[in-house]
Design a protein around this motif. Sequence first.
Motif, PDB file in Angstrom:
ATOM      1  N   PRO A 287     -91.806  23.303 183.487  1.00 57.75           N
ATOM      2  CA  PRO A 287     -90.561  23.970 183.882  1.00 57.75           C
ATOM      3  C   PRO A 287     -90.703  25.486 183.964  1.00 57.75           C
ATOM      4  O   PRO A 287     -91.280  26.124 183.075  1.00 57.75           O
ATOM      5  CB  PRO A 287     -89.584  23.565 182.777  1.00 57.75           C
ATOM      6  CG  PRO A 287     -90.096  22.243 182.301  1.00 57.75           C
ATOM      7  CD  PRO A 287     -91.588  22.363 182.378  1.00 57.75           C
ATOM      8  N   ASP A 288     -90.208  26.034 185.058  1.00 61.51           N
ATOM      9  CA  ASP A 288     -90.186  27.483 185.296  1.00 61.51           C
ATOM     10  C   ASP A 288     -91.577  28.104 185.454  1.00 61.51           C
ATOM     11  O   ASP A 288     -91.700  29.325 185.503  1.00 61.51           O
ATOM     12  CB  ASP A 288     -89.438  28.216 184.172  1.00 61.51           C
ATOM     13  CG  ASP A 288     -88.015  27.727 184.002  1.00 61.51           C
ATOM     14  OD1 ASP A 288     -87.367  27.438 185.030  1.00 61.51           O
ATOM     15  OD2 ASP A 288     -87.554  27.614 182.849  1.00 61.51           O
ATOM     16  N   VAL A 289     -92.607  27.278 185.542  1.00 60.34           N
ATOM     17  CA  VAL A 289     -93.971  27.781 185.700  1.00 60.34           C
ATOM     18  C   VAL A 289     -94.601  27.246 186.979  1.00 60.34           C
ATOM     19  O   VAL A 289     -95.153  27.981 187.785  1.00 60.34           O
ATOM     20  CB  VAL A 289     -94.852  27.408 184.485  1.00 60.34           C
ATOM     21  CG1 VAL A 289     -96.320  27.778 184.750  1.00 60.34           C
ATOM     22  CG2 VAL A 289     -94.346  28.098 183.225  1.00 60.34           C
TER      23      VAL A 289
ATOM     24  N   TYR B 212     -98.209  29.111 178.100  1.00 59.85           N
ATOM     25  CA  TYR B 212     -97.199  29.813 178.888  1.00 59.85           C
ATOM     26  C   TYR B 212     -95.927  30.118 178.105  1.00 59.85           C
ATOM     27  O   TYR B 212     -95.321  31.183 178.276  1.00 59.85           O
ATOM     28  CB  TYR B 212     -96.813  28.975 180.120  1.00 59.85           C
ATOM     29  CG  TYR B 212     -97.875  28.908 181.182  1.00 59.85           C
ATOM     30  CD1 TYR B 212     -98.371  30.064 181.781  1.00 59.85           C
ATOM     31  CD2 TYR B 212     -98.365  27.680 181.612  1.00 59.85           C
ATOM     32  CE1 TYR B 212     -99.339  29.995 182.767  1.00 59.85           C
ATOM     33  CE2 TYR B 212     -99.329  27.607 182.606  1.00 59.85           C
ATOM     34  CZ  TYR B 212     -99.817  28.761 183.177  1.00 59.85           C
ATOM     35  OH  TYR B 212    -100.777  28.685 184.163  1.00 59.85           O
TER      36      TYR B 212
ATOM     37  N   LEU C 185     -91.581  25.351 175.175  1.00 62.57           N
ATOM     38  CA  LEU C 185     -91.899  24.966 176.543  1.00 62.57           C
ATOM     39  C   LEU C 185     -92.758  23.708 176.572  1.00 62.57           C
ATOM     40  O   LEU C 185     -92.586  22.840 177.440  1.00 62.57           O
ATOM     41  CB  LEU C 185     -92.613  26.101 177.280  1.00 62.57           C
ATOM     42  CG  LEU C 185     -92.940  25.818 178.757  1.00 62.57           C
ATOM     43  CD1 LEU C 185     -91.675  25.511 179.552  1.00 62.57           C
ATOM     44  CD2 LEU C 185     -93.693  26.995 179.386  1.00 62.57           C
TER      45      LEU C 185
ATOM     46  N   THR D 279     -91.714  20.302 178.451  1.00 64.61           N
ATOM     47  CA  THR D 279     -92.593  19.693 179.451  1.00 64.61           C
ATOM     48  C   THR D 279     -92.829  18.222 179.134  1.00 64.61           C
ATOM     49  O   THR D 279     -92.757  17.352 180.011  1.00 64.61           O
ATOM     50  CB  THR D 279     -93.936  20.451 179.502  1.00 64.61           C
ATOM     51  OG1 THR D 279     -93.693  21.822 179.825  1.00 64.61           O
ATOM     52  CG2 THR D 279     -94.863  19.845 180.525  1.00 64.61           C
TER      53      THR D 279
END
Length: 301
Positions: free
Chosen positions: A101-103, A114, A119, A123
């Motif tokens: 997400p968001d990466v 990250y 996170l 994920t």
Amino acid sequence: MKVRLALAAVLTGVGVLVPDAAPAATYAHLVRTDVGAEIGAGRGVATGTDVIWILAVGSDARPGEDMLRVRGDALQLVGIDTRTGAATSIGIPRDSYVAIPDVGSDRVNAALYYGGPQLLARTVAEMVGIAPDYVFVTTFPLFEEMVNDIGPITVRNPVAFSDPYLKPNGFPVGRLELRGYNAMAFARIRKSLIGGDFDRSANQQRVLRGIQARVAERAQEPGFLADGVLSVLEHTETDANPAELFRLAVAMAQVDPRRITGCVVTGGYATINGASVVTPDLALAQRLGDDARDDAEIEEC
């Protein structure tokens, strides 16, 4: 620093270290996640629900590195039903190429690099459909110490294998008693395994079961659980309160060995952007999550 006892391992939750006269040091991190509130699938000790989900992670941190911001290694999503004693683990190969997400898309273990434990938990939650209540991150040297302290642990090895660097003489087929270094090597070796990352994840689950069985054997020793929780507070960086830690320890010790299951998210292999990755079967990951979410049991892999 001498480690007297341990109440967990890589893949189950809470590491237990007994302090001596030296200043306390941080050997592991136990992080309560906020992922359940985001996607509505989380169940934790603090809310009084029956199933606890812990994402156990081996950190690749080298000396001087932040163990919460490097790539993760072993990844096991562990569920414990505090009502029935059932427990399960969903093994996630570290090279699984998934959406972070968001990466963007990358190996799942890169999520720790990250964005830290939150996170990584998010994920995995998106991949499996289960939001971990906690993320437990430790290093392999600590894992060796923990197993040495509670061990030996027993595993059943289905296929002989070796590694020229970690274990030149290899592991034979059959019932094995493992202490710290050998338990680490058994859980880490990959390249010589027929199934590569998938077989390594299965071996990590075998080590997990061996540790749980050994902890259960010692659970009735006077002070084992209470002392363990105190030492978690001493040596583990955590935002969990003492009551949560004690419930986690009791939950693990009360797991019924007859009700332990485990499956690995299998798939295939590919080369993406020049890197060799695992292409996980995401439908399987979701099915395993659906099966285990409410009772920590998987009927079929």
